[in-house]
Write a protein that holds these residues in place. Structure first.
Motif, PDB file in Angstrom:
ATOM      1  N   LEU A 102      -3.486  15.658  -0.906  1.00 52.74           N
ATOM      2  CA  LEU A 102      -4.597  14.888  -1.471  1.00 52.74           C
ATOM      3  C   LEU A 102      -4.881  13.599  -0.708  1.00 52.74           C
ATOM      4  O   LEU A 102      -5.735  12.808  -1.136  1.00 52.74           O
ATOM      5  N   ILE A 103      -4.175  13.355   0.394  1.00 54.13           N
ATOM      6  CA  ILE A 103      -4.346  12.116   1.163  1.00 54.13           C
ATOM      7  C   ILE A 103      -4.337  12.443   2.648  1.00 54.13           C
ATOM      8  O   ILE A 103      -3.479  13.195   3.126  1.00 54.13           O
ATOM      9  N   VAL A 104      -5.293  11.881   3.380  1.00 60.52           N
ATOM     10  CA  VAL A 104      -5.284  11.930   4.844  1.00 60.52           C
ATOM     11  C   VAL A 104      -5.114  10.492   5.325  1.00 60.52           C
ATOM     12  O   VAL A 104      -5.958   9.635   5.038  1.00 60.52           O
ATOM     13  N   ASN A 105      -4.012  10.224   6.024  1.00 66.82           N
ATOM     14  CA  ASN A 105      -3.649   8.871   6.397  1.00 66.82           C
ATOM     15  C   ASN A 105      -3.708   8.704   7.914  1.00 66.82           C
ATOM     16  O   ASN A 105      -3.086   9.469   8.657  1.00 66.82           O
ATOM     17  N   THR A 106      -4.451   7.708   8.375  1.00 64.65           N
ATOM     18  CA  THR A 106      -4.507   7.359   9.799  1.00 64.65           C
ATOM     19  C   THR A 106      -3.611   6.152  10.047  1.00 64.65           C
ATOM     20  O   THR A 106      -3.678   5.164   9.310  1.00 64.65           O
ATOM     21  N   TYR A 107      -2.763   6.237  11.063  1.00 59.51           N
ATOM     22  CA  TYR A 107      -1.809   5.156  11.314  1.00 59.51           C
ATOM     23  C   TYR A 107      -1.771   4.804  12.795  1.00 59.51           C
ATOM     24  O   TYR A 107      -2.167   5.591  13.658  1.00 59.51           O
ATOM     25  N   GLU A 108      -1.288   3.618  13.066  1.00 60.27           N
ATOM     26  CA  GLU A 108      -1.049   3.167  14.441  1.00 60.27           C
ATOM     27  C   GLU A 108       0.193   2.292  14.434  1.00 60.27           C
ATOM     28  O   GLU A 108       0.253   1.285  13.721  1.00 60.27           O
ATOM     29  N   SER A 135      -4.434   2.727  -5.402  1.00 61.64           N
ATOM     30  CA  SER A 135      -4.271   1.633  -4.443  1.00 61.64           C
ATOM     31  C   SER A 135      -2.947   1.721  -3.683  1.00 61.64           C
ATOM     32  O   SER A 135      -2.775   1.052  -2.665  1.00 61.64           O
ATOM     33  N   THR A 136      -2.005   2.516  -4.189  1.00 64.26           N
ATOM     34  CA  THR A 136      -0.687   2.635  -3.560  1.00 64.26           C
ATOM     35  C   THR A 136      -0.329   4.112  -3.422  1.00 64.26           C
ATOM     36  O   THR A 136      -0.537   4.896  -4.340  1.00 64.26           O
ATOM     37  N   SER A 137       0.207   4.458  -2.247  1.00 64.32           N
ATOM     38  CA  SER A 137       0.644   5.833  -2.013  1.00 64.32           C
ATOM     39  C   SER A 137       2.166   5.902  -2.002  1.00 64.32           C
ATOM     40  O   SER A 137       2.847   4.899  -1.757  1.00 64.32           O
ATOM     41  N   LEU A 138       2.683   7.079  -2.275  1.00 70.35           N
ATOM     42  CA  LEU A 138       4.126   7.316  -2.278  1.00 70.35           C
ATOM     43  C   LEU A 138       4.437   8.375  -1.240  1.00 70.35           C
ATOM     44  O   LEU A 138       3.918   9.491  -1.297  1.00 70.35           O
ATOM     45  N   GLN A 139       5.264   8.018  -0.273  1.00 68.84           N
ATOM     46  CA  GLN A 139       5.679   8.975   0.758  1.00 68.84           C
ATOM     47  C   GLN A 139       7.036   9.540   0.395  1.00 68.84           C
ATOM     48  O   GLN A 139       7.986   8.790   0.153  1.00 68.84           O
ATOM     49  N   THR A 140       7.134  10.852   0.377  1.00 64.22           N
ATOM     50  CA  THR A 140       8.390  11.516   0.059  1.00 64.22           C
ATOM     51  C   THR A 140       8.566  12.718   0.982  1.00 64.22           C
ATOM     52  O   THR A 140       7.796  12.903   1.928  1.00 64.22           O
ATOM     53  N   TYR A 178       0.635   6.968  -6.020  1.00 65.03           N
ATOM     54  CA  TYR A 178       1.705   6.428  -6.846  1.00 65.03           C
ATOM     55  C   TYR A 178       1.166   5.932  -8.186  1.00 65.03           C
ATOM     56  O   TYR A 178       1.851   6.023  -9.205  1.00 65.03           O
ATOM     57  N   ASN A 179      -0.057   5.414  -8.197  1.00 66.13           N
ATOM     58  CA  ASN A 179      -0.634   4.899  -9.437  1.00 66.13           C
ATOM     59  C   ASN A 179      -2.018   5.507  -9.660  1.00 66.13           C
ATOM     60  O   ASN A 179      -2.612   6.103  -8.759  1.00 66.13           O
ATOM     61  N   GLN A 180      -2.533   5.356 -10.847  1.00 65.14           N
ATOM     62  CA  GLN A 180      -3.821   5.949 -11.199  1.00 65.14           C
ATOM     63  C   GLN A 180      -4.977   5.304 -10.450  1.00 65.14           C
ATOM     64  O   GLN A 180      -5.998   5.948 -10.190  1.00 65.14           O
ATOM     65  N   TYR A 202       0.807  -1.218   0.000  1.00 64.84           N
ATOM     66  CA  TYR A 202       0.000   0.000   0.000  1.00 64.84           C
ATOM     67  C   TYR A 202       0.844   1.274   0.000  1.00 64.84           C
ATOM     68  O   TYR A 202       0.317   2.358  -0.232  1.00 64.84           O
ATOM     69  N   MET A 203       2.144   1.170   0.276  1.00 66.61           N
ATOM     70  CA  MET A 203       2.948   2.376   0.382  1.00 66.61           C
ATOM     71  C   MET A 203       4.383   2.139  -0.080  1.00 66.61           C
ATOM     72  O   MET A 203       5.006   1.145   0.288  1.00 66.61           O
ATOM     73  N   TYR A 204       4.886   3.054  -0.908  1.00 66.50           N
ATOM     74  CA  TYR A 204       6.285   3.100  -1.299  1.00 66.50           C
ATOM     75  C   TYR A 204       6.899   4.367  -0.702  1.00 66.50           C
ATOM     76  O   TYR A 204       6.199   5.310  -0.339  1.00 66.50           O
TER      77      TYR A 204
END
Length: 340
Positions: free
Chosen positions: A298-304, A166-171, A161-163, A115-117
């Motif tokens: 463009l993304i709000v990410n919840t993490y634990e 399904s995958t996000s890119l963290q930079t 990361y893709n159209q 899910y994440m690169y």
């Protein structure tokens, strides 16, 4: 001149992301001058540091000219120390650069999970920090009030990361600025065999970004409370009980939830303090869990994040050379080690 050449080779046999071979090369030279003057118990110190840094970035052994940078900076420092009756006091101003780590500068895409690169950014500019600090001290009480202004503030953010989404890119990116006010109060009295060290740190940020086209303020304050206790017992036994708690608040673009830890231990010195045995129980209540929300354009990410830090460990330390070192410096390489 200080040369540094971190290498990064990333091979992905599954061909999910492209292989990469990158190298960062940095050469830095600096000179520093300082002048001090004193009037009784009052003293004034002023200094200036000139720093030249040349950064080169290579992809597959070929120099990438667009990612290479040269910096010439001048950093002043100024401090005034003066007593207020029985209270020691000092006021200081410092300007310095906070350079991105080599991981943050690495432009290759790396796989974290499906899910994440992750990817660095070779175009990052160093952060320029202006710090004004007022410190007060009276017996076992110390107070520090600070204001920081950080230009070209570095933080991470996520994008698609893709159209399919399904995958996000963290930079990592540079933001125009970040500001914060902080207050630190610490006490270290001695009450018989009890040697406590208590501290409270409160930070008020002033930071905003764009999220879904609207201004998002990240100004929720955060506080950390720490209480470390040493109980000096007969026959060189020391019982320790340490606890800390951090409230919810903002760190950059992240809104964190509260968390805390509780540690306990007992240590014993032997052989004229050459040998030390230290038995510790770490995170006894299994409460070191970090949760939060990361806000990107463009993304709000919840993490634990759940860390398995609860453990019991025994540390044995033997000191072969008890003579004190006369060297008082910190070493110019320490900053580069932290960046690596």
């Amino acid at each position: 001149m200080e040369p540094h050449q971190p290498y990064d080779t990333y091979v992905n046999p599954e061909n999910i992301v492209a292989d990469s071979d990158t190298r960062s090369e940095e050469n830095k030279a600096a000179v520093f001058a300082e002048y001090g003057i004193a009037w009784g118990k009052t003293s004034l110190n002023a200094g200036v540091r000139y720093e030249h840094t040349a950064y080169d970035y290579f992809i597959g052994g070929v120099r990438a000219d667009d990612e290479c940078r040269t910096y010439d900076n001048v950093f002043p420092t100024l401090s005034l120390s003066f007593p207020i009756k029985h209270v020691s006091s000092s006021l200081s101003y410092t300007m310095k650069t906070l350079r991105p780590t080599y991981t943050q500068l690495d432009g290759s895409v790396q796989y974290s999970n499906r899910y994440m690169y992750r990817k660095g950014n070779p175009l990052l500019s160093p952060q320029q920090m202006h710090d004004v600090t007022w410190m007060l001290g009276y017996r076992f009480l110390n107070v520090s009030l600070a204001y920081q202004y950080i230009k070209d503030y570095i933080d991470s953010e996520r994008s698609l990361y893709n159209q399919e989404g399904s995958t996000s890119l963290q930079t990592y990116v540079n933001f125009k600025k970040n500001q914060q006010l902080s207050l630190l109060v610490s006490l270290s009295p001695v009450v018989g065999c009890w040697h406590p060290v208590a501290s409270a740190y409160v930070c008020q940020p002033f930071f905003e970004t764009q999220v879904f086209g609207k201004t998002q303020k990240h100004n929720n304050p955060m506080a950390t409370f720490t209480l470390n206790n040493d109980f000096v017992l007969p026959k060189d036994f020391v019982l320790t009980l340490n606890m800390d708690f951090t409230t919810a608040g903002n760190i950059g673009i992240i809104q964190r939830c509260n968390y805390g830890t509780l540690n306990a231990g007992i240590r014993k010195d032997l052989l004229n303090k050459r040998l030390t045995l230290n038995l510790q129980g770490m995170d006894l209540l299994d409460t070191f869990h970090q949760k939060g929300v990361q806000y990107s354009p463009l993304i709000v990410n919840t993490y634990e994040d759940t860390y398995n830090f609860r453990q019991v460990k025994l540390t044995v330390t033997y000191r072969f050379n008890m003579t004190k070192s006369k060297y008082k410096g910190t070493g110019a390489a320490n900053e580069e080690i932290r960046r690596l």
